[in-house]
Design an enzyme around this catalytic site. Structure first.
Site, PDB file in Angstrom:
ATOM      1  N   SER A 615      36.715  47.388  40.854  1.00 47.44           N
ATOM      2  CA  SER A 615      38.111  47.569  40.474  1.00 47.44           C
ATOM      3  C   SER A 615      38.780  48.530  41.464  1.00 47.44           C
ATOM      4  O   SER A 615      38.858  48.208  42.656  1.00 47.44           O
ATOM      5  CB  SER A 615      38.208  48.073  39.032  1.00 47.44           C
ATOM      6  OG  SER A 615      39.534  47.978  38.563  1.00 47.44           O
ATOM      7  N   ASP A 690      39.934  36.679  36.133  1.00 50.26           N
ATOM      8  CA  ASP A 690      40.278  38.090  35.981  1.00 50.26           C
ATOM      9  C   ASP A 690      41.762  38.246  35.638  1.00 50.26           C
ATOM     10  O   ASP A 690      42.623  37.909  36.451  1.00 50.26           O
ATOM     11  CB  ASP A 690      39.947  38.821  37.289  1.00 50.26           C
ATOM     12  CG  ASP A 690      40.036  40.335  37.152  1.00 50.26           C
ATOM     13  OD1 ASP A 690      40.719  40.815  36.230  1.00 50.26           O
ATOM     14  OD2 ASP A 690      39.418  41.045  37.967  1.00 50.26           O
ATOM     15  N   HIS A 722      37.612  40.663  34.223  1.00 49.31           N
ATOM     16  CA  HIS A 722      37.522  41.752  35.202  1.00 49.31           C
ATOM     17  C   HIS A 722      36.126  42.349  35.269  1.00 49.31           C
ATOM     18  O   HIS A 722      35.717  42.872  36.310  1.00 49.31           O
ATOM     19  CB  HIS A 722      38.542  42.839  34.849  1.00 49.31           C
ATOM     20  CG  HIS A 722      38.701  43.883  35.912  1.00 49.31           C
ATOM     21  ND1 HIS A 722      38.963  43.572  37.232  1.00 49.31           N
ATOM     22  CD2 HIS A 722      38.635  45.241  35.859  1.00 49.31           C
ATOM     23  CE1 HIS A 722      39.052  44.687  37.937  1.00 49.31           C
ATOM     24  NE2 HIS A 722      38.854  45.711  37.133  1.00 49.31           N
TER      25      HIS A 722
END
Length: 745
Positions: A615, A690, A722
């Site tokens: 991320s 995602d 995600h």
């Protein structure tokens, strides 16, 4: 040369850990697998420190287990059976289709009544365990977004996009008719920013319900794809990107007595451009104790003008602005106000306005009564109040930036009394009156301990007992967990600090070394990085808060290094806001100071240096590999942000402003133009669906690499978001590991 207290603290503990890690018991011969270490693994739960499920019944502590609920004596810790799973199923008249499956989630909503709330095949029952009978049962089993209120026994739920309330007698009321994919009711809004986790809020008396209404019809669709049908189908997400049109939110109030809904008369929302000075974000909804007034923070789109506003819950009329906070960067409200249980005219507000998150006491006229806490440390949580002593119980890192300790703060004198032994990381839950708490705590060498502690706010003399607690604190140890890794070969865990790139700020690191570490050897080393706001990677909990994958890598002969750079949480406003309008830049400077530290260590092979993150950490991984292409040989970037113009409005604009107002910042931080700088081996991994960092990021970087002639690798998890869920996470971490094995070792 004298060491600072922080450096001495980390140096001493790291030295102790190093010695204990080397002295392996003869029985510790097992090697870990990812099935042992990863949360999706088949043996993961067997290797977690032993825990207890606890809940409060007023001021009585109850241990809930699969098969039984037991009362715990506050003075001795001894347990007395309350009832068993067989008991409640017998009393509830269970059959093969409807029965209570376990007691771990049992709760006791009424401090003075022998009633327990239990799950009953996707519904709820309230059972009197003295009379052995059900006294209430819901009538809306298997509906989504259930929220039950103990005062009125009413439940709110959603079905087919519409919001419903069922009262204690089972009477159903439909609150909405226009709910849809585009008009969303009763769910978390603003993409879960600003501390928002849900979308319905019962009043204290349970007779009124506040709920969010989110109109996202004007928000662009991101074209997600479902590949499971014979012909793949579009399943688009509403995704407002930075600088683009966002959704609009209003707040409804439903009254169970009149069956009418009133919407708060908030100013015209300003989520479109150019009216960015109007309220756009509504957050941290709170009720007055008498259930007549709603309080919430309103924030403009630029997120630099925050106001606490009160509304009449019956008419929806705007009553008063009680507080306003502005900034040349951003203001980020995270916590609703909390009223004093003994004075409904006073409330606690949290703010970073003096540079650190602290508590302020206000009256309902919006007048500051006094600041309750202050200093160069952060109030991390408010647990509640001790009503008798008129104190507030908090968690803070006053003791050390890597710790989380509990204190009782007297509202009258402002004196703080420690409620724990001053070590490690403590998480407490208060009883109804607040005179007791159970405290689950850990240190770098302590897997898990649970204490039952009194909270009377009597300042101690400063001395400590043999168990580390202040003399004025009464404690009972309920659990002291054994090391679940005692039969395994465990790596060495260390912690310390270095200076940030500014030359003055302390940054804390963790290092994980192979169990048989030899300082005369050279080791391949991986820098694990996150680096973004609202997160930290290093704390004084078990193994210094180490991720299990680090143990797996150390077992394979790697050193893993983790550094919390400026921009991460729990270090104060200026520490976090140093990255404003230039995400990744200050963070990289600090991470490279970590690399300098690694370079000074003779056992780190700088020719075999890798980097990995997910991320924001994926963004940092590619940032480091493309800005310092001769430093990092191998990288694995998961779910990476590539260009902040493709990220969501709330988060992106808080830290970067908009692409229109900060074009240089967006240009400097974008990784698309840096694709040609890539030299080392880079693997990018994403979830194909995602909804947080949409696939456009990774695909755009790959396209740029194609044009630049660089050669990253790419792997996708179809159907995943995600983060990889369940056993897919085991597969993911094996893939990450294998990439370093193939190209770094």
């Amino acid at each position: 040369m004298m060491m600072s207290n922080n450096r001495l603290w980390t140096h001493c503990v790291a030295s102790i850990l190093l010695l204990t890690a080397i002295a392996l018991p003869m029985s510790a011969q097992k090697l870990f697998t990812l099935e042992d270490l990863n949360f999706g693994g088949t043996n993961y739960h067997n290797l977690r420190p032993k825990n207890m499920f606890l809940t409060w019944w007023g001021n009585q502590l109850v241990r809930t287990d699969v098969e039984e609920c037991n009362l715990i004596d506050a003075k001795t810790g001894k347990e007395t059976p309350l009832f068993t799973l067989d008991d409640v199923n017998k009393w509830a008249g269970s059959d093969d289709d409807h029965y209570v499956r376990h007691l771990t989630n049992a709760t006791f909503p009424y401090p003075d009544k022998p009633l327990v709330l239990l799950g009953f095949k996707k519904s709820m029952i309230l059972l009197d365990f003295k009379k052995h009978q059900i006294v209430w049962q819901d009538s809306i089993s298997e509906q989504q977004c259930n929220e039950w209120n103990a005062a009125s026994k009413a439940t709110v739920y959603k079905a087919d996009h519409q919001l419903y309330v069922v009262d204690a007698q089972g009477n159903k009321q439909q609150l909405t008719t226009d709910g849809s994919r585009e008009i969303v009711y009763g769910e978390a809004v603003h993409r879960n920013e600003f501390g928002i986790t849900k979308g319905t809020f019962w009043s204290p008396d349970g007779m009124r319900l506040a709920f969010y209404r989110m109109d996202q019809s004007m928000v662009s669709d991101y074209p997600q794809v479902n590949i499971d049908p014979r012909v793949a189908e579009q399943e688009p997400d509403k995704y407002p990107m930075a600088g683009m049109t966002s959704h609009e939110v209003t707040i409804g109030i439903y009254d169970l007595r009149t069956h009418k809904t009133t919407f708060l008369r908030t100013p015209s929302v300003g989520c479109g451009f150019p009216a960015d000075t109007l309220p756009c974000y509504f957050t941290n909804i709170a009720w007055s104790p008498d259930s007549k007034t709603i309080y919430m923070f309103e924030l403009n789109r630029d997120q630099n003008d925050c106001r606490l506003i009160s509304y009449d819950a019956e008419t929806g009329k705007r009553l008063q602005e009680l507080y306003r906070e502005t900034s040349d960067k951003y203001v980020e409200p995270q916590h609703p106000i909390v009223f004093l249980p003994w004075d409904s005219n006073l409330f606690i507000m949290q703010s970073q306005r003096d540079g650190f998150n602290h508590l302020y006491l206000y009256n309902i006229r919006g007048e500051l009564v006094k600041q309750l806490t202050n200093g160069p440390w952060v109030v991390m949580d408010v647990l509640g109040f001790n009503k008798k002593d008129k104190s507030i119980v908090i968690a803070s890192n006053e003791k050390h930036p890597l710790q989380r300790n509990l204190y009782a703060v007297s509202i009258n004198t402002l004196k703080r009394m420690p409620l724990d032994n001053g070590e490690g990381v403590h998480r407490g839950v208060l009883s109804t009156t607040g005179n007791l708490l159970y405290d689950k705590w850990t240190t770098p060498t302590t897997p898990n301990t649970i204490n039952l502690t009194a909270t009377a706010a009597k300042p101690s003399s400063g001395s400590v007992r043999a168990d580390g607690f202040p003399p004025s604190v009464a404690t009972v140890t309920l659990l002291k967990a054994e090391d679940p890794w005692k039969d395994y070969i465990v790596p060495q865990f260390e912690s310390g600090s270095i200076k940030a790139a500014d030359g003055t700020t302390d940054l804390y690191w963790r290092m994980v070394k192979p169990h048989d570490f030899d300082p005369a050897k050279k080791y391949p080393t991986v820098v694990y990085v996150y680096g973004g706001p609202h997160a930290h990677n290093v704390e004084a909990s078990w193994h210094w808060y180490s991720r299990s994958w680090e143990t797996y890598m150390a077992q394979k002969g790697y050193i893993v290094f983790i550094l919390d750079n400026r921009g991460s949480e729990n270090r104060g406003r200026d520490f976090e806001q140093a990255t404003f309008r230039q995400l990744g830049q200050i963070e990289m400077q600090d991470q490279m100071k970590g690399v300098e530290f690694l370079k000074s260590l003779p056992y780190v092979d700088m020719n075999r240096l890798g980097v990995h993150g997910w991320s924001f950490g994926g963004f940092m991984t590619i940032s480091l590999m493309t800005n310092y292409p001769d430093v990092f040989k191998v990288g694995v970037a998961g779910g990476p942000v590539i260009d902040w113009q493709w990220y969501e409005v709330m988060y992106g604009e808080r830290y970067m402003d908009t692409p229109e107002t900060n074009p240089e910042g967006y240009k400097k931080t974008s990784l698309v133009s840096k694709a040609g700088n890539l030299k080392g081996k880079l693997q990018i991994i994403i979830g194909y669906n995602d909804p947080t960092v949409v696939p456009q990021h990774a695909l755009s970087f790959l396209k740029a690499c194609n044009e630049a002639g660089t050669q990253p690798d790419f792997y996708v998890y179809p159907g995943e978001g995600h983060n990889m869920k369940g056993h897919a996470s085991v597969h993911l971490h094996e893939r990450i590991t294998q990439y370093f094995e193939d190209y770094l070792k």
